[in-house]
Enzyme design. Structure first.
Site, PDB file in Angstrom:
ATOM      1  N   ASN A 129       0.735  -1.035  -0.035  1.00  0.00           N
ATOM      2  CA  ASN A 129       0.078   0.129  -0.196  1.00  0.00           C
ATOM      3  C   ASN A 129       0.733   1.253   0.085  1.00  0.00           C
ATOM      4  OD1 ASN A 129       0.735  -0.440   2.720  1.00  0.00           O
ATOM      5  ND2 ASN A 129      -1.153   0.410   3.371  1.00  0.00           N
ATOM      6  N   GLU A 227       3.426  -3.570  12.320  1.00  0.00           N
ATOM      7  CA  GLU A 227       2.774  -2.553  12.080  1.00  0.00           C
ATOM      8  C   GLU A 227       1.443  -2.998  11.068  1.00  0.00           C
ATOM      9  OE1 GLU A 227       2.862   0.429  13.230  1.00  0.00           O
ATOM     10  OE2 GLU A 227       5.179   0.880  13.452  1.00  0.00           O
ATOM     11  N   CYS A 261      -3.778   1.976   6.403  1.00  0.00           N
ATOM     12  CA  CYS A 261      -3.635   1.595   7.880  1.00  0.00           C
ATOM     13  C   CYS A 261      -4.392   2.381   8.522  1.00  0.00           C
ATOM     14  CB  CYS A 261      -2.704   0.832   8.147  1.00  0.00           C
ATOM     15  SG  CYS A 261      -1.147   1.834   8.292  1.00  0.00           S
ATOM     16  N   GLU A 430       7.898   2.996  15.302  1.00  0.00           N
ATOM     17  CA  GLU A 430       8.699   3.398  14.348  1.00  0.00           C
ATOM     18  C   GLU A 430       8.525   5.009  14.256  1.00  0.00           C
ATOM     19  OE1 GLU A 430       7.001   0.739  10.777  1.00  0.00           O
ATOM     20  OE2 GLU A 430       9.049   0.624  10.865  1.00  0.00           O
TER      21      GLU A 430
HETATM   22  P1  NAD Z   1       0.112  -9.075   4.005  1.00  0.00           P
HETATM   23  O1  NAD Z   1      -0.056  -9.139   5.334  1.00  0.00           O
HETATM   24  O2  NAD Z   1      -0.874 -10.050   3.031  1.00  0.00           O
HETATM   25  O3  NAD Z   1       1.373  -8.930   3.182  1.00  0.00           O
HETATM   26  C1  NAD Z   1       2.369  -7.992   3.883  1.00  0.00           C
HETATM   27  C2  NAD Z   1       3.812  -8.480   3.398  1.00  0.00           C
HETATM   28  O4  NAD Z   1       4.062  -9.861   4.154  1.00  0.00           O
HETATM   29  C3  NAD Z   1       3.961  -8.830   1.798  1.00  0.00           C
HETATM   30  O5  NAD Z   1       5.340  -8.346   1.599  1.00  0.00           O
HETATM   31  C4  NAD Z   1       3.759 -10.109   1.911  1.00  0.00           C
HETATM   32  O6  NAD Z   1       4.461 -10.720   0.707  1.00  0.00           O
HETATM   33  C5  NAD Z   1       4.371 -10.780   3.067  1.00  0.00           C
HETATM   34  N1  NAD Z   1       4.060 -12.001   3.615  1.00  0.00           N
HETATM   35  C6  NAD Z   1       2.705 -12.403   3.400  1.00  0.00           C
HETATM   36  N2  NAD Z   1       2.722 -13.962   4.168  1.00  0.00           N
HETATM   37  C7  NAD Z   1       3.872 -13.829   4.747  1.00  0.00           C
HETATM   38  C8  NAD Z   1       4.423 -15.123   5.349  1.00  0.00           C
HETATM   39  N3  NAD Z   1       3.900 -16.236   5.786  1.00  0.00           N
HETATM   40  N4  NAD Z   1       5.834 -14.944   5.898  1.00  0.00           N
HETATM   41  C9  NAD Z   1       6.130 -13.793   5.762  1.00  0.00           C
HETATM   42  N5  NAD Z   1       5.993 -12.810   4.877  1.00  0.00           N
HETATM   43  C10 NAD Z   1       4.837 -13.020   4.465  1.00  0.00           C
HETATM   44  O7  NAD Z   1      -0.945  -7.654   3.748  1.00  0.00           O
HETATM   45  P2  NAD Z   1      -0.807  -6.827   2.676  1.00  0.00           P
HETATM   46  O8  NAD Z   1      -2.187  -7.270   2.152  1.00  0.00           O
HETATM   47  O9  NAD Z   1       0.338  -6.702   1.664  1.00  0.00           O
HETATM   48  O10 NAD Z   1      -1.155  -5.344   3.140  1.00  0.00           O
HETATM   49  C11 NAD Z   1      -2.359  -4.960   3.722  1.00  0.00           C
HETATM   50  C12 NAD Z   1      -2.229  -4.696   5.193  1.00  0.00           C
HETATM   51  O11 NAD Z   1      -1.018  -3.982   5.641  1.00  0.00           O
HETATM   52  C13 NAD Z   1      -3.545  -4.296   5.807  1.00  0.00           C
HETATM   53  O12 NAD Z   1      -4.003  -4.998   6.781  1.00  0.00           O
HETATM   54  C14 NAD Z   1      -2.947  -2.885   6.495  1.00  0.00           C
HETATM   55  O13 NAD Z   1      -3.693  -2.277   7.484  1.00  0.00           O
HETATM   56  C15 NAD Z   1      -1.558  -3.268   6.813  1.00  0.00           C
HETATM   57  N6  NAD Z   1      -0.643  -1.852   7.090  1.00  0.00           N
HETATM   58  C16 NAD Z   1      -0.346  -1.727   8.082  1.00  0.00           C
HETATM   59  C17 NAD Z   1       0.501  -0.535   8.038  1.00  0.00           C
HETATM   60  C18 NAD Z   1       0.757  -0.084   9.636  1.00  0.00           C
HETATM   61  O14 NAD Z   1       1.924   0.746   9.727  1.00  0.00           O
HETATM   62  N7  NAD Z   1       0.254  -0.452  10.532  1.00  0.00           N
HETATM   63  C19 NAD Z   1       0.840   0.057   7.037  1.00  0.00           C
HETATM   64  C20 NAD Z   1       0.647  -0.343   5.882  1.00  0.00           C
HETATM   65  C21 NAD Z   1      -0.142  -1.510   5.907  1.00  0.00           C
END
Ligand code: NAD
Length: 451
Positions: A129, A227, A261, A430
């Site tokens: 995102n 996060e 997020c 962070e």
């Molecule tokens: P996701 O959890 O599917 O993926 C995030 C990352 O994790 C990707 O790089 C993915 O390849 C990796 N990943 C997935 N499965 C994994 C595993 N088993 N082991 C290691 N790495 C793995 O999330 P998304 O769909 O990419 O992002 C959306 C989510 O991110 C939303 O829920 C959003 O709220 C959250 N988000 C949070 C913040 C924050 O700062 N709190 C910021 C941005 C996004």
């Protein structure tokens, strides 16, 4: 191979080889070697190289921004800010290298000092995102604190991360110190999390994956910063400047097509001001310009992927009442700005993170009811409070359980103020004054004067 698509057109942009566990192994070995030399270099030299990296990023802002428009569908205005945020994070972190001070603690019979040591190799797993800023939030302070960084970008958005790694080398950062490992979560991401040579994981993404990463890190007592998701409230009290609150509301959850997020997706409005607020909000939502993200006038672009579009659609059926904005027809992952009304407090769209341009409006009676509703969530990342009453603003700021609040504003992220979540929105912080410390261990040394 990872297939990168332009989300505004669905046309292929690039294919990128996906890292295997063997690639991760080799990268960790290179990183460990580079880190030992990096940690031994003088603070002034490390700071200078990170500043040079910032300057090279600055020279390539427009290129990086255009790449983000192409692979993530971000509006060009946002993408320029995001590339600038990387530069600023590097500059800010460089300023911390010579200021990473330990303490001298009074003792008898000697001298007691603490030393902040780098962790070693840090793994950063980023979502799609905000590919650039989120990568930089961890990478810049980790490098500044003397660590090496292995960055795994999301499957759909590896291009800006790969370009940043090239720019790091151009700036003179040592080979191996900052490497990018595009790949899938379950393969490259999992290999990074499980690797004994990786001292810490900084994960940004969904709460579901974050929990599984935390569990896996527990096995090695690996350090972790998480996060995660959010379902943040935008609380509008009847005594607020309603015009200002309504004018600011659309982009508080539509920025980045709601894939944020911190998006304020629960609009909580005091019942006595509800009708007036909705009267003001309706045209503001209908006027949002949705379209080609490369066009300077566009306020909202497409969603990242077909999967994300399907997810958003699953929450918003045509029969639900509310306000709907406009969105282009045809190819691209488009969804219109949407505000749902008449929804029960515990409906899935009012409780779960939709991660799209969708908010719900829920009325409340009084201050206590507003706080109850605001806190009726397992998340706790952000929130906004709109009121002209200073006492109420302070009481509500204390009462809402979330890491980043704003009063009469929706601002929540500055690189020099701390950012992170309560409850299931995350663990650790962070950015901010302590950004570098999160990438260090504290060692205490007592030196006897008696021997
Ligand atoms: P996701 O959890 O599917 O993926 C995030 C990352 O994790 C990707 O790089 C993915 O390849 C990796 N990943 C997935 N499965 C994994 C595993 N088993 N082991 C290691 N790495 C793995 O999330 P998304 O769909 O990419 O992002 C959306 C989510 O991110 C939303 O829920 C959003 O709220 C959250 N988000 C949070 C913040 C924050 O700062 N709190 C910021 C941005 C996004």
């Amino acid at each position: 191979m990872l297939q990168v698509l332009n989300p505004a057109t669905e046309e292929p942009v690039a294919t990128v080889p996906a890292a295997t566990p063997a690639d991760v192994d080799a990268a960790v070995a290179r990183a460990a070697d580079a880190q030992r030399r990096w940690a031994a270099a003088s603070p002034a030299d490390r700071a200078r190289l990170i500043r040079r990296f910032a300057a090279v990023v600055d020279d390539h802002l427009e290129e990086l921004a255009r790449l983000e428009v192409l692979e993530a569908g971000h509006t060009i205005g946002n993408a320029r800010w995001e590339a600038g945020n990387v530069r600023d994070l590097l500059d800010f972190s460089a300023g911390g290298v010579e200021r990473l001070n330990g303490r001298q603690i009074p003792v008898t019979g000697g001298l007691d000092v603490t030393i902040l040591e780098p962790l070693g190799v840090v793994g950063v797993i980023a979502p799609w995102n905000f590919p650039m800023p989120i990568a930089a939030w961890a990478t810049a302070p980790a490098l500044a604190a003397g660590n090496a960084v292995l960055l795994k970008p999301a499957e759909t958005t590896p291009l800006t991360a790969l370009r940043l790694a090239e720019l790091a080398l151009e700036a003179g950062l040592p080979e191996g110190l900052f490497q990018v490992l595009p790949g899938t979560g379950p393969v490259a991401g999992d290999a990074l999390v499980g690797h004994p040579g990786v001292a810490k994981i900084v994960f940004t993404g969904s709460t579901r994956v974050g929990k599984s990463i935390m569990a896996k890190c527990a096995d090695q007592v690996k350090r972790v910063t998480l996060e995660l998701g959010g379902k943040s409230p935008n609380i509008v009290f009847a005594d607020a400047d309603l015009e200002a609150a309504a004018a600011a509301t659309p982009m508080s959850f539509l920025d980045n097509s709601g894939q944020d997020c911190c998006a304020r997706t629960r609009i909580l409005v005091q019942r006595s001001a509800y009708d007036r607020f909705m009267e003001l909000l309706t045209p503001a939502i209908e006027e949002i310009v949705v379209g080609d993200p490369a066009d300077e006038r566009t306020q909202m672009g497409p969603l990242i992927s077909r999967a994300q579009l399907d997810r958003v659609r699953s929450y918003v059926t045509d029969d639900l009442p509310g306000i709907r904005g406009k969105a282009p027809e045809g190819p691209g992952f488009w969804f219109p700005p949407t505000v749902l009304t008449g929804i029960s407090e515990d409906a899935p769209c009012a409780v779960e993170e939709v991660f799209g341009p969708v908010a719900v409006v829920l009325p409340f009676e009084d201050e206590a009811d507003a706080i109850r509703l605001a806190n009726a969530t397992e998340y706790g990342l952000s929130g906004s409070i709109w009121t002209r009453d200073v006492g109420r603003a302070l009481r509500a700021s204390r009462a809402v359980r979330a890491g980043n609040l704003s009063v009469n504003s929706h601002s929540s992220v500055r690189y020099w103020t701390p950012f992170g979540g309560y409850q299931q929105s995350g663990l650790g912080r962070e950015l901010g004054p302590d950004a570098l410390t999160a990438f260090t261990e504290t060692k205490n040394v007592f030196i006897s004067t008696e021997a």
